[in-house]
Design a protein around this motif. Sequence first.
Motif, PDB file in Angstrom:
ATOM      1  N   ALA A   3      10.056   4.483  -6.081  1.00 59.48           N
ATOM      2  CA  ALA A   3      10.448   5.891  -5.960  1.00 59.48           C
ATOM      3  C   ALA A   3       9.218   6.772  -6.047  1.00 59.48           C
ATOM      4  CB  ALA A   3      11.436   6.249  -7.066  1.00 59.48           C
ATOM      5  N   GLY A   4       9.368   7.999  -5.506  1.00 63.83           N
ATOM      6  CA  GLY A   4       8.312   9.000  -5.641  1.00 63.83           C
ATOM      7  C   GLY A   4       7.002   8.588  -5.023  1.00 63.83           C
ATOM      8  N   ASP A   5       5.922   8.727  -5.810  1.00 59.37           N
ATOM      9  CA  ASP A   5       4.571   8.440  -5.319  1.00 59.37           C
ATOM     10  C   ASP A   5       4.405   6.984  -4.899  1.00 59.37           C
ATOM     11  OD1 ASP A   5       3.949  11.054  -5.832  1.00 59.37           O
ATOM     12  OD2 ASP A   5       3.043  10.648  -7.792  1.00 59.37           O
ATOM     13  N   MET A   6       5.141   6.085  -5.546  1.00 54.45           N
ATOM     14  CA  MET A   6       5.010   4.666  -5.208  1.00 54.45           C
ATOM     15  C   MET A   6       5.452   4.405  -3.772  1.00 54.45           C
ATOM     16  SD  MET A   6       6.343   2.824  -8.707  1.00 54.45           S
ATOM     17  CE  MET A   6       6.025   1.210  -8.017  1.00 54.45           C
ATOM     18  N   VAL A   7       6.477   5.127  -3.316  1.00 49.44           N
ATOM     19  CA  VAL A   7       6.952   4.964  -1.944  1.00 49.44           C
ATOM     20  C   VAL A   7       5.885   5.415  -0.962  1.00 49.44           C
ATOM     21  CG1 VAL A   7       8.640   5.747  -0.253  1.00 49.44           C
ATOM     22  CG2 VAL A   7       9.374   5.202  -2.572  1.00 49.44           C
ATOM     23  N   GLU A   8       5.329   6.586  -1.199  1.00 49.75           N
ATOM     24  CA  GLU A   8       4.299   7.116  -0.301  1.00 49.75           C
ATOM     25  C   GLU A   8       3.065   6.226  -0.301  1.00 49.75           C
ATOM     26  OE1 GLU A   8       4.813   9.502   1.801  1.00 49.75           O
ATOM     27  OE2 GLU A   8       6.850   9.647   0.996  1.00 49.75           O
ATOM     28  N   GLU A   9       2.716   5.714  -1.464  1.00 51.20           N
ATOM     29  CA  GLU A   9       1.556   4.831  -1.557  1.00 51.20           C
ATOM     30  C   GLU A   9       1.787   3.549  -0.754  1.00 51.20           C
ATOM     31  OE1 GLU A   9      -1.007   2.354  -4.953  1.00 51.20           O
ATOM     32  OE2 GLU A   9       0.474   3.879  -5.548  1.00 51.20           O
ATOM     33  N   ALA A  10       2.993   2.997  -0.849  1.00 47.93           N
ATOM     34  CA  ALA A  10       3.322   1.778  -0.109  1.00 47.93           C
ATOM     35  C   ALA A  10       3.296   2.030   1.392  1.00 47.93           C
ATOM     36  CB  ALA A  10       4.691   1.265  -0.539  1.00 47.93           C
TER      37      ALA A  10
END
Length: 221
Positions: A3-10
């Motif tokens: 969720a959140g930043d982790m999604v964008e990072e992935a």
Amino acid sequence: MAAGDMVEEAKTKELQVASQEKQQILEFESYLAAASTKQTITEQTSLLLTQLITMDPTGPPRKPPQSILDQLRTLNASHRMGHLLCRSRHPDFLLDIIQRQGASQSMPWLADLVENSEGALSHLPVQCLCEFLLSSSSMLLQPERQNKRQQLLLHLQGVLTDPGQDPQAACEVLEYFLRRLSSTQTTSRQQAIKGLKLVLSSVITEEEPMDVDTGESTAET
């Protein structure tokens, strides 16, 4: 699953890996063309971009091409692959996903899975069924889903009371609710109490429906 930043990072990492891989494939194809046709290879003229992928089993997860996703959807519709995969218990991928996602993220697809089980509830983990029961009480009260609620409750009650059932399954049902009762969140504990009232109650009949929110009979006394 993140969720959140982790999604964008992935997503960013996936785009970077895909871009680097694309350049490597074009360089490789250009090398082959230089030795034969001497043709200049671009993304538009490449024949290998849609056929090759870097073989890196320990690398980051990759999104399959759209054509592969379409094939999987077709196979799932014709052969019910999703339901067959849900029967896997060694390891139990379905339960692992539910535990990592949490109810709020897993419920949309979990509800569809349970509702389309066509009576084969024994193929799903009891934790999956308990999660669905607790998290979807409002959906289960809709008229078109009364039959599925009935099947689900009768199945869980049978797991606890039928001598022919696997004792381990009964332990897993009780353990699930006990874990919820030990939660630090009040809502989770309240849901566990309601769920226990449901599965430990007498068999529900159409003449005397059970209120999922209270665990009590709705028949007039």
